[in-house]
Design an enzyme around this catalytic site. Structure first.
Site, PDB file in Angstrom:
ATOM      1  CB  CYS A 135      -0.913   0.011   1.228  1.00 37.98           C
ATOM      2  SG  CYS A 135      -1.883  -1.500   1.450  1.00 37.98           S
ATOM      3  CB  ILE A 176      12.877  -9.166 -18.593  1.00 42.95           C
ATOM      4  CG1 ILE A 176      11.528  -8.619 -18.117  1.00 42.95           C
ATOM      5  CG2 ILE A 176      13.485  -8.229 -19.609  1.00 42.95           C
ATOM      6  CD1 ILE A 176      10.552  -8.290 -19.229  1.00 42.95           C
TER       7      ILE A 176
END
Length: 639
Positions: free
Chosen positions: A2, A291
């Site tokens: 958060c 990646i």
């Protein structure tokens, strides 16, 4: 995961503006796009943006206890919260949710400031106790989760998960700290507790800050440090077995989620080990994300594929072009402070990929620091042996002279770059290590800065950051010392900052099982020979993983998450780098020696020297000036 923010009036007389608090909170919308909440009462405002991971239907924040007298905003995860609930219920506390957040308020009521010692996880939280008129501010042991704060002349204390939240407040001064600039050009980031602004600080990892209304301003207080307490090891096989079990437990705790979960898989030892331990404890295939690069010199995808095939993971791969520099301009917005680790570019991409498939991803961060995986540890050990033989009084003139005379050889393999080795040997242990890790050497920073800016530094040097940590290090072993220095600086200021900002830019929660404090507290006490044996770093980890991972993954040469900066600055970004580095914005600060900057650009683009690190570091500082401070560049507009 958060974003938290807030305003605390230490005098208790000023009203908190709901509009201001809302704007501060919304700057961090990307950290928590699922929900937002505010709590206001006289002299206090707390804001929260939520990324829902556990207890999706409840657990909204700010969250209060039964009578509303204790309120918390929290970023992170308490992995052992389920163990603490029965203990707190036995003390009479009533739970209304199934979230880990509620454990914090009841633990505060039960144990006060000591509650933080009971928490196992990654967290930054701020708790308000109305009855005690106390604000309790906490950051986790390794600094996985960020927390910025400032004391204002208005008497207000403001905080946030990111610097951009604090910058909304109209009373926050934005005077750049010259000491932070010196630190940045040495390390490539601004180490804790300093920030780029004089008036803003980061709460250091493992520290709390307790503010009482009407009381004198308190200082941060340390509640945990890496112990380095010796661990008894009967035999190597037993240590390997214990490591595997401890890793499995740490990873099992971090696989608790009410949303899709997966892992990064780079093809390196650490991420591969995490995936292997996840797969042995999961009844369904693990989601993995990698990646790749179209330049073979930077591509590890085949090794990641070996691990994915072995464990039949749901493997997701995307290839990044070697000229993928489209994110360069975005980094300053993501990081707020000047930040010069170019691997932030592929890290951003892998987080972007992962978020398409999962909401939580486990990573292998922390393995290099704790298991001595960096190549620089090997070279440091060689240099330290020489330093232990020859007194500093003899080494300094001897190797200092050799360092001056020996030619610079950036192009050569490490073993032939004797100039750097001679320069390191002319220094003491801490200064020698600093010389090896700094992006710009002392001499280069002296050339880079203008005479006026050097006077502002008043003799301050960035090595003082390492000296401050070395002075309180809980170990006398040289290798353990530099590992400790990395944990206090590079790990938190570079690695964890990079991952936090890149992941939260995509509302992705990243968990680091190799940064479990119980696991790594144990690892810290292992004999150093089980971490670095001869030239083999991560010795015990690799041996323990031999039954789980391919030999090529464990014992190949470490590659890293690199991008081809040198080629960019001579090719597609040649004009851009020249315009930026020689532009009016940098010159207008008065900080830099413009003639030296011109020499660096000319030498690099002519191919005489590889100055890509200096150029990238300067480029990122200019991006901070333009995108964060909003300074104009008339040269850029004219171009």
């Amino acid at each position: 995961m958060c974003g938290i923010t807030g305003i605390f009036d230490t005098s208790g007389v000023n009203a908190i503006s709901r509009d201001l608090l809302q704007r501060m909170n919304e700057t961090q919308h990307h950290r928590g796009p699922d929900e937002g909440g505010l709590h206001l009462e006289p002299g206090l405002g707390l804001g929260h943006r939520r990324l829902s991971i556990i207890d999706l239907s409840s657990g909204q924040q700010p969250l209060a206890n039964e009578d509303g007298s204790v309120v918390v905003v929290f970023n992170g995860e308490i992995y052992n919260f389920q163990e603490l609930v029965p203990e707190l219920e036995a003390l009479g506390h009533v739970f209304r949710t199934h979230s880990d957040t509620e454990v914090i308020v009841h633990a505060w009521e039960a144990w006060g400031e000591a509650c933080v010692a009971r928490f196992r996880g990654m967290f930054a939280f701020v708790l308000w106790d109305r009855n005690q008129e106390t604000l309790f501010v906490v950051r986790d042991r390794f600094g996985v989760k960020p927390l910025y704060y400032a004391f204002l002349d208005t008497g207000e204390f403001i905080f946030g998960s990111e610097l951009k939240s604090l910058m909304v407040h109209p009373s926050l001064g934005r005077e750049v700290d010259p000491l932070a600039v010196e630190d940045y050009f040495a390390y490539g980031y601004v180490p804790e507790p300093r920030t780029i602004f004089k008036r803003v600080h980061k709460l250091p990892p493992g520290f709390t800050l307790t503010l009482k209304r009407g009381a004198p301003r308190a200082l941060p207080k340390q509640y945990w440090d890496m112990p380095f307490a010796p661990v008894a090891v009967k035999d190597e096989a037993g240590a390997m077995d214990e490591l595997v079990e401890r890793m499995k437990e740490s990873i099992r705790l971090r696989m608790i989620a009410d949303v899709p979960l997966g892992a990064f898989l780079s093809g390196g030892v650490d991420s591969s080990a995490v995936v292997a331990m996840m797969a042995t404890q999961s009844s369904t295939p693990v989601n993995t994300c990698s990646i790749g690069f179209d330049d073979p010199a930077f591509n590890e995808i085949e090794y990641a594929q070996q691990v994915a095939d072995r464990y039949h993971t749901r493997h997701h791969v995307e290839t990044v072009a070697a000229d993928d520099f489209s994110l360069v301009g975005k980094l300053a917005q993501v990081y707020d402070e000047p930040y010069a680790d170019s691997s932030a570019l592929p890290t951003y991409r892998v987080c972007e990929l992962a978020r398409k498939h999962v909401k939580v991803a486990l990573s292998g961060d922390g393995g290099d620091e704790h298991f001595a995986g960096y190549r620089r540890y090997r070279w440091f050990r060689y240099e330290e042996r020489m330093r232990s033989i020859i007194p500093l009084g003899l080494r300094r003139p001897l190797f200092g002279t050799l360092g001056l005379l020996y030619p610079k050889a950036d192009w050569a393999p490490k073993m032939f770059r004797a100039k750097t080795t001679f320069e390191a040997l002319a220094r003491d242990t801490v200064e020698g290590y600093f010389h090896g890790v700094s992006l710009l050497s002392n001499a280069q920073r002296a050339q880079l800065f203008s005479p006026a800016f050097r006077r502002e530094l008043q003799g301050y040097q960035a090595v003082d950051v390492l000296r401050r940590h070395a002075a309180v290090a809980p170990t006398d072993d040289p290798l353990s010392l530099v590992q400790y220095l990395d944990m206090k600086t590079y790990l938190v200021g570079d690695i964890l900052t990079k991952v936090d900002r890149a992941s939260m830019a995509h509302a992705l929660e990243v968990r680091e099982p190799l940064l479990d404090h119980e696991l790594m507290g144990w690892v810290s006490g292992l004999p150093v020979d089980l971490k670095l044996r001869g030239s083999e770093g991560k010795y015990l980890l690799k041996k323990a993983m031999e039954p789980y991972l391919p030999h090529d993954v464990l014992y190949r040469k470490k590659m890293g998450f690199s991008v081809p900066l040198a080629a960019w600055f001579r090719g597609p970004l040649a004009a851009t780098i020249r315009t930026v580095v020689l532009g009016e914005r940098l010159a207008g600060t008065g900080m830099f020696n413009c003639e030296f900057l011109r020499e660096v650009v000319e030498a690099h683009q002519s191919g005489r020297r590889d100055f890509s690190v200096i150029l990238w570091t300067v480029l990122m500082f200019d991006a901070f000036l333009g995108q964060v401070l909003g300074l104009d560049d008339t040269a850029r507009e004219a171009a």
